[in-house]
Design an enzyme around this catalytic site. Structure first.
Site, PDB file in Angstrom:
ATOM      1  N   ASN A   9       0.860  -1.184   0.000  1.00 13.83           N
ATOM      2  CA  ASN A   9       0.000   0.000   0.000  1.00 13.83           C
ATOM      3  C   ASN A   9       0.901   1.240   0.000  1.00 13.83           C
ATOM      4  O   ASN A   9       1.507   1.563   1.009  1.00 13.83           O
ATOM      5  CB  ASN A   9      -0.890  -0.033   1.252  1.00 13.83           C
ATOM      6  CG  ASN A   9      -1.728   1.224   1.396  1.00 13.83           C
ATOM      7  OD1 ASN A   9      -1.813   2.037   0.475  1.00 13.83           O
ATOM      8  ND2 ASN A   9      -2.347   1.377   2.556  1.00 13.83           N
ATOM      9  N   LYS A  11      -0.027   4.317  -0.381  1.00 15.60           N
ATOM     10  CA  LYS A  11      -0.695   5.527   0.133  1.00 15.60           C
ATOM     11  C   LYS A  11      -0.457   6.709  -0.813  1.00 15.60           C
ATOM     12  O   LYS A  11      -0.469   6.523  -2.027  1.00 15.60           O
ATOM     13  CB  LYS A  11      -0.217   5.805   1.561  1.00 15.60           C
ATOM     14  CG  LYS A  11      -0.266   4.544   2.415  1.00 15.60           C
ATOM     15  CD  LYS A  11      -0.084   4.771   3.874  1.00 15.60           C
ATOM     16  CE  LYS A  11      -0.152   3.414   4.582  1.00 15.60           C
ATOM     17  NZ  LYS A  11      -0.253   3.495   6.006  1.00 15.60           N
ATOM     18  N   HIS A  92      -9.608   0.697   4.343  1.00 15.19           N
ATOM     19  CA  HIS A  92      -8.344   0.932   5.056  1.00 15.19           C
ATOM     20  C   HIS A  92      -8.608   1.871   6.243  1.00 15.19           C
ATOM     21  O   HIS A  92      -9.459   2.767   6.148  1.00 15.19           O
ATOM     22  CB  HIS A  92      -7.320   1.546   4.102  1.00 15.19           C
ATOM     23  CG  HIS A  92      -5.965   1.635   4.731  1.00 15.19           C
ATOM     24  ND1 HIS A  92      -5.610   2.663   5.571  1.00 15.19           N
ATOM     25  CD2 HIS A  92      -4.900   0.804   4.684  1.00 15.19           C
ATOM     26  CE1 HIS A  92      -4.375   2.455   6.008  1.00 15.19           C
ATOM     27  NE2 HIS A  92      -3.916   1.340   5.487  1.00 15.19           N
ATOM     28  N   GLU A  94      -7.185   4.390   7.315  1.00 15.98           N
ATOM     29  CA  GLU A  94      -7.095   5.836   7.023  1.00 15.98           C
ATOM     30  C   GLU A  94      -8.360   6.329   6.319  1.00 15.98           C
ATOM     31  O   GLU A  94      -8.787   7.461   6.508  1.00 15.98           O
ATOM     32  CB  GLU A  94      -5.826   6.112   6.192  1.00 15.98           C
ATOM     33  CG  GLU A  94      -4.578   6.018   7.069  1.00 15.98           C
ATOM     34  CD  GLU A  94      -3.341   5.491   6.375  1.00 15.98           C
ATOM     35  OE1 GLU A  94      -3.257   5.560   5.138  1.00 15.98           O
ATOM     36  OE2 GLU A  94      -2.444   4.995   7.090  1.00 15.98           O
ATOM     37  N   GLU A 160      -5.455  -5.187  10.054  1.00  9.96           N
ATOM     38  CA  GLU A 160      -4.448  -4.168  10.340  1.00  9.96           C
ATOM     39  C   GLU A 160      -4.819  -3.434  11.624  1.00  9.96           C
ATOM     40  O   GLU A 160      -5.633  -2.498  11.589  1.00  9.96           O
ATOM     41  CB  GLU A 160      -4.372  -3.164   9.194  1.00  9.96           C
ATOM     42  CG  GLU A 160      -3.994  -3.772   7.870  1.00  9.96           C
ATOM     43  CD  GLU A 160      -3.478  -2.726   6.900  1.00  9.96           C
ATOM     44  OE1 GLU A 160      -2.310  -2.813   6.513  1.00  9.96           O
ATOM     45  OE2 GLU A 160      -4.231  -1.802   6.561  1.00  9.96           O
ATOM     46  N   GLY A 166       1.961   2.292  10.612  1.00  7.95           N
ATOM     47  CA  GLY A 166       2.865   3.439  10.492  1.00  7.95           C
ATOM     48  C   GLY A 166       3.495   3.870  11.807  1.00  7.95           C
ATOM     49  O   GLY A 166       4.093   4.943  11.893  1.00  7.95           O
ATOM     50  N   SER A 202       3.155  -2.092  10.248  1.00  5.58           N
ATOM     51  CA  SER A 202       4.602  -2.075  10.518  1.00  5.58           C
ATOM     52  C   SER A 202       5.292  -3.404  10.208  1.00  5.58           C
ATOM     53  O   SER A 202       6.198  -3.817  10.929  1.00  5.58           O
ATOM     54  CB  SER A 202       4.877  -1.651  11.962  1.00  5.58           C
ATOM     55  OG  SER A 202       4.414  -0.328  12.163  1.00  5.58           O
TER      56      SER A 202
HETATM   57  P1  PGA Z   1       2.652   0.311   7.546  1.00  2.00           P
HETATM   58  O1  PGA Z   1       1.240   0.508   6.802  1.00  2.00           O
HETATM   59  O2  PGA Z   1       3.246  -0.955   7.016  1.00  2.00           O
HETATM   60  O3  PGA Z   1       3.453   1.533   7.183  1.00  2.00           O
HETATM   61  O4  PGA Z   1       2.359   0.224   8.993  1.00  2.00           O
HETATM   62  C1  PGA Z   1       0.383  -0.566   6.542  1.00  2.00           C
HETATM   63  C2  PGA Z   1      -0.893  -0.078   5.910  1.00  2.00           C
HETATM   64  O5  PGA Z   1      -1.340   1.044   6.213  1.00  2.00           O
HETATM   65  O6  PGA Z   1      -1.495  -0.788   5.086  1.00  2.00           O
END
Ligand code: PGA
Length: 238
Positions: A9, A11, A92, A94, A160, A166, A202
Site C-alpha cells: 500500500n 498511500k 483501510h 485511514e 491491520e 505506520g 509495521s
Molecule cells: P505500515 O502501513 O506498514 O506503514 O504500517 C500498513 C498499511 O497502512 O497498510
C-alpha cells in the site's frame, strides 16, 4: 506449502517517475511471489505500463461504488479494471478515520466484486479498543457491516490493527495470529470459502518471517517498508 501473498500500500507516496524507477528495480529481482501493488490513482497508469511483462499485479487504494457518474474527485475501479488493475483496497483504517467511511464500505465491496475485481477488505481495532478488551467485538462489527453484501469470490481480508499502522509497533505474532484465527472462524461461520488473510501494520524485513509462520497468516499488506524495493524484496522472500 502455504501460498503467500504480498501486497504493498503506497498511500500518497511516489510520483509516476518514482513508480517506474521502483518497478525497474523490483522486476530485476525476478521474484516468483504473488505481489499486488496499490499505488496512488495518479500513478496507476505508470505502474501498469512498468509491470506489463511481469507477474506483478496493480490495484486501486479506493473506489467509488459506481461505474461512472457525477462524483467529482472520485475514481471508479471499473476504469481501473479497463486499464489492467485487478484489486481494490476497501476500508483501510485511514479511509475509515480520516474520511469517515463506514456504511459505504459494504457497497464498495459489492461493487468491486460485481465487476470481477478482488476486494481487499481491511479492518482492525484501535489501541483503546484493544486495551478495553473490545477487539473481537470491533472486528465482528466491521466484518458484519463491511461484508454484508459480499460473497466469498474475489475477496481477501487484511487485518491491520490501527495502533500498528505506520507506528513501528507491530502486533506480536501471537496477537496477530489470534485476530486472524478469530476472523477465519467468523468467515467459516458465514460460509465464506477459504479467504486469504493478510496481516498489516509495521511489517518489516525483521518481523516478516515470524509473522508469516503463523498458521492463519497468508501474507502481508505493507505500507512504509514497501516503498523501497530492497526492503520489500526481503519481505517477499520469507
Ligand atoms: P505500515 O502501513 O506498514 O506503514 O504500517 C500498513 C498499511 O497502512 O497498510
Amino acid at each position: 506449502m502455504k501460498h503467500k501473498i504480498f501486497a504493498a500500500n503506497w498511500k500518497m507516496y511516489k510520483n509516476p517517475q518514482a513508480t517506474r524507477d521502483f518497478f525497474k528495480k523490483m522486476i530485476s529481482f525476478d521474484l516468483k511471489a504473488e505481489m499486488i501493488f496499490f499505488p496512488s490513482a495518479l500513478c496507476v497508469e505508470a505502474a501498469i505500463e512498468a509491470t506489463k511483462s511481469s507477474n506483478i499485479q496493480i490495484g486501486m487504494q479506493n473506489t467509488y461504488p459506481q461505474n461512472e457518474g457525477a462524483f467529482t474527485g472520485e475514481n471508479s475501479s471499473a476504469t481501473a479494471k479497463s486499464m489492467g488493475c485487478t484489486s481494490v483496497l476497501v476500508g483501510h483504517s485511514e479511509r475509515r478515520s480520516l474520511f469517515h467511511e463506514n456504511e459505504i464500505l459494504a457497497d464498495k465491496v459489492q461493487f468491486v466484486q460485481s465487476i470481477g475485481m478482488k476486494a481487499v477488505f481491511c479492518l482492525g481495532e484501535t489501541l483503546e479498543q484493544r486495551e478495553t478488551n473490545q477487539t473481537e467485538k470491533v472486528l465482528s462489527h466491521q466484518l458484519e457491516t463491511g461484508l454484508s453484501k459480499a460473497n466469498s469470490e474475489n475477496l481477501m481480508i487484511a487485518y491491520e490493527p490501527v495502533w500498528a499502522i505506520g507506528t513501528g509497533k507491530t502486533a506480536s505474532a501471537a496477537q496477530a495470529e489470534a485476530a486472524h484465527q478469530f476472523i477465519s472462524q467468523w468467515l467459516e461461520k458465514k460460509n465464506f470459502k477459504k479467504t486469504p488473510l493478510l496481516y498489516g501494520g509495521s511489517v518489516k524485513p525483521e518481523n516478516a518471517a515470524e509473522l508469516i509462520s503463523q498458521p492463519h497468516i497468508s501474507g502481508f499488506l505493507v505500507g512504509g517498508a514497501s516503498l523501497d524495493p530492497e526492503s520489500f524484496k526481503k519481505i517477499c522472500s520469507v
